[in-house]
Scaffold this active site. Structure first.
Site, PDB file in Angstrom:
ATOM      1  N   ARG A   1     113.481   0.797  66.465  1.00  0.00           N
ATOM      2  CA  ARG A   1     113.918   2.120  65.979  1.00  0.00           C
ATOM      3  C   ARG A   1     115.274   2.251  65.773  1.00  0.00           C
ATOM      4  O   ARG A   1     115.609   3.510  65.175  1.00  0.00           O
ATOM      5  CB  ARG A   1     113.133   3.020  67.077  1.00  0.00           C
ATOM      6  CG  ARG A   1     113.258   4.553  66.286  1.00  0.00           C
ATOM      7  CD  ARG A   1     112.198   5.436  67.169  1.00  0.00           C
ATOM      8  NE  ARG A   1     111.891   5.270  68.348  1.00  0.00           N
ATOM      9  CZ  ARG A   1     112.862   5.672  69.391  1.00  0.00           C
ATOM     10  NH1 ARG A   1     114.014   6.081  69.044  1.00  0.00           N
ATOM     11  NH2 ARG A   1     112.491   5.070  70.785  1.00  0.00           N
TER      12      ARG A   1
ATOM     13  N   TYR B   1     115.994  21.129  45.427  1.00  0.00           N
ATOM     14  CA  TYR B   1     114.776  20.439  45.615  1.00  0.00           C
ATOM     15  C   TYR B   1     113.767  21.298  46.432  1.00  0.00           C
ATOM     16  O   TYR B   1     114.141  21.624  47.592  1.00  0.00           O
ATOM     17  CB  TYR B   1     114.797  19.031  45.864  1.00  0.00           C
ATOM     18  CG  TYR B   1     113.550  18.299  46.408  1.00  0.00           C
ATOM     19  CD1 TYR B   1     112.420  18.445  45.345  1.00  0.00           C
ATOM     20  CD2 TYR B   1     113.106  17.807  47.505  1.00  0.00           C
ATOM     21  CE1 TYR B   1     111.135  17.652  45.691  1.00  0.00           C
ATOM     22  CE2 TYR B   1     111.820  17.514  48.036  1.00  0.00           C
ATOM     23  CZ  TYR B   1     110.929  17.279  46.932  1.00  0.00           C
ATOM     24  OH  TYR B   1     109.555  16.799  47.183  1.00  0.00           O
TER      25      TYR B   1
ATOM     26  N   ASP C   1     122.571  15.970  47.102  1.00  0.00           N
ATOM     27  CA  ASP C   1     121.483  15.103  46.875  1.00  0.00           C
ATOM     28  C   ASP C   1     121.934  14.505  45.387  1.00  0.00           C
ATOM     29  O   ASP C   1     121.761  15.245  44.308  1.00  0.00           O
ATOM     30  CB  ASP C   1     120.267  15.887  46.839  1.00  0.00           C
ATOM     31  CG  ASP C   1     119.072  15.319  46.790  1.00  0.00           C
ATOM     32  OD1 ASP C   1     118.922  14.086  46.090  1.00  0.00           O
ATOM     33  OD2 ASP C   1     117.966  15.671  47.419  1.00  0.00           O
TER      34      ASP C   1
ATOM     35  N   LYS D   1     112.819   7.321  44.306  1.00  0.00           N
ATOM     36  CA  LYS D   1     112.736   7.390  42.682  1.00  0.00           C
ATOM     37  C   LYS D   1     113.361   6.297  42.142  1.00  0.00           C
ATOM     38  O   LYS D   1     112.756   5.253  42.295  1.00  0.00           O
ATOM     39  CB  LYS D   1     113.615   8.674  42.618  1.00  0.00           C
ATOM     40  CG  LYS D   1     113.171   9.863  43.535  1.00  0.00           C
ATOM     41  CD  LYS D   1     111.688  10.260  43.372  1.00  0.00           C
ATOM     42  CE  LYS D   1     111.335  11.412  44.195  1.00  0.00           C
ATOM     43  NZ  LYS D   1     109.974  11.753  44.216  1.00  0.00           N
TER      44      LYS D   1
HETATM   45  N1  PLP Z   1     115.543  15.200  46.643  1.00  0.00           N
HETATM   46  C1  PLP Z   1     114.867  15.195  45.162  1.00  0.00           C
HETATM   47  C2  PLP Z   1     115.978  15.371  44.115  1.00  0.00           C
HETATM   48  C3  PLP Z   1     113.714  14.817  45.285  1.00  0.00           C
HETATM   49  O1  PLP Z   1     113.312  14.914  43.868  1.00  0.00           O
HETATM   50  C4  PLP Z   1     113.010  14.429  46.184  1.00  0.00           C
HETATM   51  C5  PLP Z   1     111.264  14.215  45.823  1.00  0.00           C
HETATM   52  O2  PLP Z   1     110.794  14.638  44.805  1.00  0.00           O
HETATM   53  C6  PLP Z   1     113.309  14.402  47.263  1.00  0.00           C
HETATM   54  C7  PLP Z   1     114.805  14.579  47.561  1.00  0.00           C
HETATM   55  C8  PLP Z   1     112.306  13.946  48.478  1.00  0.00           C
HETATM   56  O3  PLP Z   1     112.272  12.714  48.444  1.00  0.00           O
HETATM   57  P1  PLP Z   1     111.110  11.863  49.386  1.00  0.00           P
HETATM   58  O4  PLP Z   1     110.084  12.155  48.301  1.00  0.00           O
HETATM   59  O5  PLP Z   1     111.430  10.440  49.019  1.00  0.00           O
HETATM   60  O6  PLP Z   1     110.908  12.385  50.657  1.00  0.00           O
END
Ligand code: PLP
Length: 358
Positions: free
Chosen positions: A32, A83, A156, A181
């Site tokens: 971990r 998000y 992000d 993504k």
């Molecule tokens: N940040 C953005 C811009 C996203 O579009 C997403 C998911 O769609 C996330 C974070 C969250 O990522 P995850 O689905 O890998 O937890």
């Protein structure tokens, strides 16, 4: 691919380490805390972003390691166009009395007016381009203003990827990614990452990951590494497709109904050009309403009708249907461009637009 962790190199691919514990004297002690396969990916993403990377089980795992570990005295300033998962987690923690937060509107971000009420040690979290309206903010300006007030700045960078934008070089303290993504790129795995420059902060994120248990499996990390090898090629092709699609929509629809980072009529175009190497693979189109948008989506045959983004296949969705997107325009359709041949996508888009009379 830049720096290679040679001690793991038995061939072109890293080993998948399936150990939950390690013999005394090894670099890793317990599964971990560290895993050799994670470190391989961390080196690559760290090199691409120009910092020290910690990988997580998902983008939300990475985001939770920031938002859910704020101290009682830290105030969270969160971009109102962040998000929906980031917003929903922050609101959940705020409702439980564990996070004090304020939403910051695009205008308040651009004018840095939210900083009037902020104090040293607070945290500002935002996205550029944002989701789904693809708003662009001047990262250098915002990071400089926050630094003067003593705030930590988190971005992000999932939509741009490190291929198109490197926020650490613009003064941001923490870069977050959903590796689910474009970085993994094949819609077959979930992952997340946090990248920082400060070594102490990096150690702290490794500790947070271990204590929260937000760890990726080494098989998943192998898949992300495999995807990462083609990230630059895929981003190039997907960006080309998105740019051509923007032009196609622009010929048939009003300029104001299109959201794209490299939209020449946008007031933020100059900023986008200065901080991004390309407009990226995401395009949002605002139709008259839900009925017209649904008609357009239904008529598409090549695009996959699914949420998410960044895969080799093009995806389409009406964004207001997602949880936490109730305030999104009901006619907004978000397209994530893949690496298909443009002729196939072009034909599909034209036929779908024709079918709704546009
Ligand atoms: N940040 C953005 C811009 C996203 O579009 C997403 C998911 O769609 C996330 C974070 C969250 O990522 P995850 O689905 O890998 O937890």
């Amino acid at each position: 691919m830049t720096k290679v962790r040679r001690e793991y190199l038995h061939g072109p691919n890293p080993p998948i380490s399936l150990n939950s514990t390690y013999y005394k004297g090894q670099r890793s002690v317990y599964g971990r805390e560290t895993n050799p396969t994670w470190e391989y990916l961390e080196d690559e993403i760290g090199a691409l972003e120009g910092g020290l990377c910690t990988v997580f089980a998902s983008g939300m795992g990475a985001i939770a390691s920031i938002v859910a570990t704020l101290s009682a005295s830290q105030h969270l300033y969160l971009a109102s166009d962040a998000y929906n998962g980031t917003r929903r987690l922050s609101e959940y923690l705020a409702r439980a009395g564990r996070v004090a937060m304020t939403y910051v509107t695009p205008e308040e971000i651009r004018e840095a007016s939210f900083l009037k009420g902020a104090k040293k040690g607070d945290l500002f979290f935002f996205e550029s381009p944002s989701n789904p309206e693809l708003n662009i903010y001047d990262i250098f300006e915002i990071a400089s203003a926050c630094k003067k007030s003593g705030l930590m700045v988190v971005i992000d960078n999932t939509f741009a990827t490190p291929i198109l934008q490197n926020p650490l070089s613009l003064g941001v303290d923490v870069v977050v990614h959903s590796l689910t993504k474009a970085i993994s790129g094949h819609s077959d795995v979930l992952g997340g990452a946090v990248v920082v420059r400060d070594e102490n902060l990096h150690d702290d994120f490794r500790l947070r990951r271990s204590l929260l248990g937000a760890i990726p499996s080494s098989q998943d990390v192998f898949l992300i590494l495999r995807g990462l090898k083609t990230l630059e090629l895929r981003m190039g092709r997907a960006t080309e497709n998105a740019t051509k699609a923007f032009e196609l929509f622009h010929e048939r629809m009003s300029s104001s109904s299109l959201h794209y980072p490299f939209h020449p009529d946008s007031p933020e175009f100059k900023v986008a050009k200065a901080q991004m190497k390309g407009g990226g693979a995401m395009l949002s189109v605002v139709f008259d309403g839900a009925t017209q948008a649904d008609g357009f989506i239904e008529a598409l045959k090549v695009f996959h009708k699914a949420t998410s983004l960044g895969g080799v296949e093009s995806l389409v969705e009406r964004r207001a249907l997602r949880d936490g997107e109730e305030n999104t325009h009901p006619g907004l359709v978000r397209l994530s461009f893949g690496i298909e041949h443009w002729n196939d996508l072009e034909r599909d888009l034209i036929e779908a637009l024709n079918s709704i009379g546009l």
